[in-house]
Design a protein around this motif. Structure first.
Motif, PDB file in Angstrom:
ATOM      1  N   GLN A 331      -3.055  67.066 -14.336  1.00  0.00           N
ATOM      2  CA  GLN A 331      -4.465  67.361 -14.570  1.00  0.00           C
ATOM      3  C   GLN A 331      -4.754  68.851 -14.430  1.00  0.00           C
ATOM      4  OE1 GLN A 331      -6.779  64.922 -15.652  1.00  0.00           O
ATOM      5  NE2 GLN A 331      -7.781  66.840 -16.200  1.00  0.00           N
ATOM      6  N   GLU A 332      -4.110  69.492 -13.465  1.00  0.00           N
ATOM      7  CA  GLU A 332      -4.279  70.942 -13.327  1.00  0.00           C
ATOM      8  C   GLU A 332      -3.871  71.652 -14.610  1.00  0.00           C
ATOM      9  OE1 GLU A 332      -3.602  72.894  -9.074  1.00  0.00           O
ATOM     10  OE2 GLU A 332      -1.931  71.612  -9.679  1.00  0.00           O
ATOM     11  N   ALA A 333      -2.735  71.226 -15.161  1.00  0.00           N
ATOM     12  CA  ALA A 333      -2.226  71.865 -16.375  1.00  0.00           C
ATOM     13  C   ALA A 333      -3.218  71.722 -17.517  1.00  0.00           C
ATOM     14  CB  ALA A 333      -0.876  71.264 -16.755  1.00  0.00           C
ATOM     15  N   VAL A 334      -3.774  70.533 -17.694  1.00  0.00           N
ATOM     16  CA  VAL A 334      -4.745  70.297 -18.756  1.00  0.00           C
ATOM     17  C   VAL A 334      -6.017  71.105 -18.508  1.00  0.00           C
ATOM     18  CG1 VAL A 334      -6.296  68.564 -19.749  1.00  0.00           C
ATOM     19  CG2 VAL A 334      -3.856  68.056 -19.465  1.00  0.00           C
ATOM     20  N   ASP A 335      -6.495  71.106 -17.277  1.00  0.00           N
ATOM     21  CA  ASP A 335      -7.724  71.831 -16.956  1.00  0.00           C
ATOM     22  C   ASP A 335      -7.586  73.332 -17.228  1.00  0.00           C
ATOM     23  OD1 ASP A 335      -8.900  69.468 -16.172  1.00  0.00           O
ATOM     24  OD2 ASP A 335      -8.592  69.796 -14.029  1.00  0.00           O
ATOM     25  N   ILE A 336      -6.424  73.886 -16.921  1.00  0.00           N
ATOM     26  CA  ILE A 336      -6.196  75.317 -17.146  1.00  0.00           C
ATOM     27  C   ILE A 336      -6.047  75.614 -18.630  1.00  0.00           C
ATOM     28  CG2 ILE A 336      -4.499  77.168 -16.829  1.00  0.00           C
ATOM     29  CD1 ILE A 336      -4.007  75.970 -14.003  1.00  0.00           C
ATOM     30  N   ALA A 337      -5.337  74.750 -19.340  1.00  0.00           N
ATOM     31  CA  ALA A 337      -5.047  75.009 -20.752  1.00  0.00           C
ATOM     32  C   ALA A 337      -6.241  74.774 -21.663  1.00  0.00           C
ATOM     33  CB  ALA A 337      -3.883  74.126 -21.200  1.00  0.00           C
ATOM     34  N   ARG A 338      -7.107  73.870 -21.307  1.00  0.00           N
ATOM     35  CA  ARG A 338      -8.167  73.423 -22.228  1.00  0.00           C
ATOM     36  C   ARG A 338      -9.079  74.559 -22.718  1.00  0.00           C
ATOM     37  NH1 ARG A 338     -12.810  68.861 -21.517  1.00  0.00           N
ATOM     38  NH2 ARG A 338     -12.632  67.936 -23.608  1.00  0.00           N
ATOM     39  N   PRO A 339      -9.607  75.419 -21.835  1.00  0.00           N
ATOM     40  CA  PRO A 339     -10.480  76.500 -22.334  1.00  0.00           C
ATOM     41  C   PRO A 339      -9.743  77.452 -23.275  1.00  0.00           C
ATOM     42  CG  PRO A 339     -10.721  76.215 -19.964  1.00  0.00           C
ATOM     43  CD  PRO A 339      -9.528  75.417 -20.369  1.00  0.00           C
ATOM     44  N   PHE A 340      -8.480  77.750 -22.978  1.00  0.00           N
ATOM     45  CA  PHE A 340      -7.699  78.639 -23.839  1.00  0.00           C
ATOM     46  C   PHE A 340      -7.468  78.006 -25.208  1.00  0.00           C
ATOM     47  CE2 PHE A 340      -6.431  80.166 -19.603  1.00  0.00           C
ATOM     48  CZ  PHE A 340      -6.594  81.533 -19.759  1.00  0.00           C
ATOM     49  N   ALA A 346      -3.791  79.497 -27.101  1.00  0.00           N
ATOM     50  CA  ALA A 346      -2.890  78.589 -26.394  1.00  0.00           C
ATOM     51  C   ALA A 346      -1.724  79.302 -25.735  1.00  0.00           C
ATOM     52  CB  ALA A 346      -2.373  77.514 -27.353  1.00  0.00           C
ATOM     53  N   VAL A 347      -1.252  80.400 -26.326  1.00  0.00           N
ATOM     54  CA  VAL A 347      -0.129  81.114 -25.720  1.00  0.00           C
ATOM     55  C   VAL A 347      -0.533  81.690 -24.362  1.00  0.00           C
ATOM     56  CG1 VAL A 347      -0.552  83.376 -26.777  1.00  0.00           C
ATOM     57  CG2 VAL A 347       1.789  82.679 -26.211  1.00  0.00           C
ATOM     58  N   SER A 348      -1.801  82.070 -24.239  1.00  0.00           N
ATOM     59  CA  SER A 348      -2.294  82.554 -22.943  1.00  0.00           C
ATOM     60  C   SER A 348      -2.314  81.421 -21.927  1.00  0.00           C
ATOM     61  CB  SER A 348      -3.699  83.144 -23.094  1.00  0.00           C
ATOM     62  OG  SER A 348      -3.690  84.267 -23.948  1.00  0.00           O
ATOM     63  N   ALA A 349      -2.602  80.208 -22.392  1.00  0.00           N
ATOM     64  CA  ALA A 349      -2.563  79.045 -21.501  1.00  0.00           C
ATOM     65  C   ALA A 349      -1.147  78.795 -21.015  1.00  0.00           C
ATOM     66  CB  ALA A 349      -3.100  77.821 -22.227  1.00  0.00           C
ATOM     67  N   CYS A 350      -0.173  78.883 -21.923  1.00  0.00           N
ATOM     68  CA  CYS A 350       1.233  78.700 -21.535  1.00  0.00           C
ATOM     69  C   CYS A 350       1.626  79.706 -20.449  1.00  0.00           C
ATOM     70  CB  CYS A 350       2.145  78.879 -22.753  1.00  0.00           C
ATOM     71  SG  CYS A 350       1.938  77.663 -24.063  1.00  0.00           S
ATOM     72  N   LYS A 351       1.226  80.949 -20.669  1.00  0.00           N
ATOM     73  CA  LYS A 351       1.562  82.008 -19.721  1.00  0.00           C
ATOM     74  C   LYS A 351       0.879  81.785 -18.382  1.00  0.00           C
ATOM     75  CE  LYS A 351       1.875  87.048 -19.470  1.00  0.00           C
ATOM     76  NZ  LYS A 351       1.656  88.310 -20.210  1.00  0.00           N
ATOM     77  N   ALA A 366      10.897  78.466 -16.220  1.00  0.00           N
ATOM     78  CA  ALA A 366       9.808  77.621 -16.706  1.00  0.00           C
ATOM     79  C   ALA A 366       9.605  77.852 -18.194  1.00  0.00           C
ATOM     80  CB  ALA A 366       8.521  77.910 -15.936  1.00  0.00           C
ATOM     81  N   SER A 367       9.553  76.763 -18.943  1.00  0.00           N
ATOM     82  CA  SER A 367       9.251  76.807 -20.377  1.00  0.00           C
ATOM     83  C   SER A 367       8.066  75.894 -20.632  1.00  0.00           C
ATOM     84  CB  SER A 367      10.448  76.335 -21.201  1.00  0.00           C
ATOM     85  OG  SER A 367      11.552  77.192 -21.048  1.00  0.00           O
ATOM     86  N   VAL A 368       7.027  76.428 -21.264  1.00  0.00           N
ATOM     87  CA  VAL A 368       5.824  75.643 -21.558  1.00  0.00           C
ATOM     88  C   VAL A 368       5.508  75.773 -23.039  1.00  0.00           C
ATOM     89  CG1 VAL A 368       3.374  75.321 -21.095  1.00  0.00           C
ATOM     90  CG2 VAL A 368       4.910  75.983 -19.233  1.00  0.00           C
ATOM     91  N   MET A 369       5.359  74.639 -23.703  1.00  0.00           N
ATOM     92  CA  MET A 369       4.979  74.585 -25.109  1.00  0.00           C
ATOM     93  C   MET A 369       3.687  73.783 -25.233  1.00  0.00           C
ATOM     94  SD  MET A 369       7.092  72.904 -28.335  1.00  0.00           S
ATOM     95  CE  MET A 369       8.376  74.157 -28.319  1.00  0.00           C
ATOM     96  N   ILE A 370       2.721  74.316 -25.973  1.00  0.00           N
ATOM     97  CA  ILE A 370       1.472  73.605 -26.226  1.00  0.00           C
ATOM     98  C   ILE A 370       1.329  73.380 -27.735  1.00  0.00           C
ATOM     99  CG2 ILE A 370      -1.043  73.709 -26.131  1.00  0.00           C
ATOM    100  CD1 ILE A 370      -0.850  75.138 -23.484  1.00  0.00           C
ATOM    101  N   ILE A 371       1.143  72.125 -28.122  1.00  0.00           N
ATOM    102  CA  ILE A 371       0.978  71.751 -29.518  1.00  0.00           C
ATOM    103  C   ILE A 371      -0.469  71.362 -29.755  1.00  0.00           C
ATOM    104  CG2 ILE A 371       1.675  70.134 -31.329  1.00  0.00           C
ATOM    105  CD1 ILE A 371       4.058  70.403 -28.549  1.00  0.00           C
ATOM    106  N   GLN A 372      -1.117  71.993 -30.731  1.00  0.00           N
ATOM    107  CA  GLN A 372      -2.504  71.690 -31.073  1.00  0.00           C
ATOM    108  C   GLN A 372      -2.496  70.474 -32.006  1.00  0.00           C
ATOM    109  OE1 GLN A 372      -4.944  73.091 -29.661  1.00  0.00           O
ATOM    110  NE2 GLN A 372      -4.552  75.225 -29.218  1.00  0.00           N
ATOM    111  N   LEU A 373      -2.771  69.303 -31.466  1.00  0.00           N
ATOM    112  CA  LEU A 373      -2.621  68.055 -32.221  1.00  0.00           C
ATOM    113  C   LEU A 373      -3.621  67.932 -33.364  1.00  0.00           C
ATOM    114  CD1 LEU A 373      -1.840  65.581 -29.305  1.00  0.00           C
ATOM    115  CD2 LEU A 373      -0.238  66.603 -30.933  1.00  0.00           C
ATOM    116  N   ASP A 374      -4.771  68.616 -33.266  1.00  0.00           N
ATOM    117  CA  ASP A 374      -5.736  68.507 -34.356  1.00  0.00           C
ATOM    118  C   ASP A 374      -5.208  69.120 -35.653  1.00  0.00           C
ATOM    119  OD1 ASP A 374      -5.775  71.128 -33.513  1.00  0.00           O
ATOM    120  OD2 ASP A 374      -7.954  71.316 -33.473  1.00  0.00           O
ATOM    121  N   ARG A 375      -4.191  69.967 -35.571  1.00  0.00           N
ATOM    122  CA  ARG A 375      -3.588  70.537 -36.773  1.00  0.00           C
ATOM    123  C   ARG A 375      -2.746  69.522 -37.541  1.00  0.00           C
ATOM    124  NH1 ARG A 375      -3.775  72.952 -39.759  1.00  0.00           N
ATOM    125  NH2 ARG A 375      -2.302  74.666 -40.005  1.00  0.00           N
TER     126      ARG A 375
END
Length: 377
Positions: A331-340, A346-351, A366-375
């Motif tokens: 949940q922390e990860a989602v909460d932090i990533a969501r505004p970015f 999204a790359v700023s969220a990963c960082k 640590a490797s973090v990948m975020i996929i924008q599913l709406d695309r």
């Protein structure tokens, strides 16, 4: 094509040293990240960035992630199993391969290993940020293959966390998507779950033939015809933001998980604690993955796979190695990533997520990948 390496997973009880690599090749229709060309193929205008810095001073209708469950004892409760003679405890060999001399150092860096210290990628539909931990070499890799050909939107994403060396993670990044695609073509879309399973098994078998050391945890996501198919073997994890609520789509494979523990014991192995962590034969802290030749009798490469329809509530998918999840909750990860993600950063969220894990004491890569599913709807 592009692959990334990162080291420092505490999966093995001994420490490890390894090599790493990353290269890019892109076209308007398709982008593939994997292990290949020279640094000259990366144009100055590419969004692929290297961050070279000095090493830091030492110092839900879906599945819930296993590391948020209550801990499970490593000791067996079965009288029959207690009587079984335990196999000899193994000392896992460490990889010590260096950097390949034929790979150019980007950005004029003088020390080859520094080029993998920090890697940042931002492309249409997804972003990645990887950072090496406090050890000398990276062991993580990732891969992305994206095709926005008209209405037929397809993609493959993977994060691979090596242990005992980077060879298995590198091999998986280069081969797993191809082996899965081969199986899909033979079996058809209707058998995609079985195709993914066989793709993992074939990749593992081919890697073992090379007699390389080490292993790798894997998490992959395939997007086809509006469906999201997520698979994992090991403790890399995929978490989706479902209208802002974090829901894990995978469950970590660790020896402390009761079904994994029983499977290992049924094959004549045992789970023991070392340095406060449950390990297979007292050595390996994950129970599934590619490679791990010396423990292959108990470490299966068979993934767990689940398929989901991509609905509007599915905002973005976070795929990451345990260098993130060991210190940051779903949940922390989602909460932090969501505004970015809402502001297309999204790359700023990963960082931000990687930095948060490090600030909490993580020494792992640590490797973090975020996929924008709406695309991909």
């Amino acid at each position: 094509m592009c692959t990334v390496a990162i080291s420092n997973s505490p999966v093995f009880s001994p420490s490890s040293r390894v090599s790493s690599s990353i290269f890019c090749k892109s076209s308007p229709e398709s982008l593939t990240l994997t292990h290949a060309p020279s640094s000259s193929s990366i144009s100055p205008s590419s969004s692929f960035k290297f961050r070279l810095q000095k090493p830091p001073p030492s110092a839900s209708g879906l599945i819930r992630a296993s590391n948020e469950d209550s801990p499970i004892s490593c000791s067996s409760t079965s009288p029959t199993l207690l009587k079984r003679k335990r196999p000899t405890r193994l000392d896992i060999p460490m990889s010590s391969s260096g950097f390949s001399s034929d790979r150019a150092t980007p950005c004029g860096a003088a020390v080859a290993e520094d080029r993998w210290k920090e890697v940042e990628v931002e492309e249409d539909g997804y972003s990645v940020y990887c950072k090496r931990g406090r050890r000398e070499a990276m062991e993580d890799r990732f891969k992305a293959v994206v095709n926005f050909n008209g209405q037929n939107k397809q993609a493959f994403f993977g994060v691979f966390d090596g242990h005992g060396g980077s060879k298995a993670a590198e091999f998986a990044a280069e081969n797993l998507e191809i082996r899965i695609q081969d199986e899909v073509e033979k079996r058809g879309e209707i058998e995609i779950v079985e195709a993914i399973k066989q793709g993992y098994l074939n990749t593992d078998s081919e890697f073992l033939k090379q007699e390389q050391r080490g292993g790798a945890c894997c998490v992959t996501a395939i997007i086809r015809a509006g469906n999201l198919v997520v698979s994992n073997a090991g403790d890399c994890r995929a978490v989706v933001s479902n209208g802002g609520a974090a829901q894990a789509l995978t469950s970590d494979h660790r020896p402390s998980r009761q079904d994994e523990k029983l499977r290992i014991e049924s094959l004549g192995g045992y789970v023991d604690s070392s340095r406060g962590v449950c390990r297979v034969l007292g050595s390996l802290a994950v129970s599934r993955g590619i490679g791990d030749r010396s423990l292959k009798q108990w470490i299966t490469s068979e993934p767990e796979t689940k398929m989901f329809k991509i609905v509007p509530e599915f905002e973005f998918l976070i795929m990451a190695s345990d260098g993130l999840w060991d210190k940051v909750s779903n949940q922390e990860a989602v909460d932090i990533a969501r505004p970015f993600c809402a502001s297309a950063e999204a790359v700023s969220a990963c960082k931000k997520l990687v930095e948060l894990s490090a600030s909490r004491g993580s020494v792992d890569d640590a490797s973090v990948m975020i996929i924008q599913l709406d695309r991909f709807c």
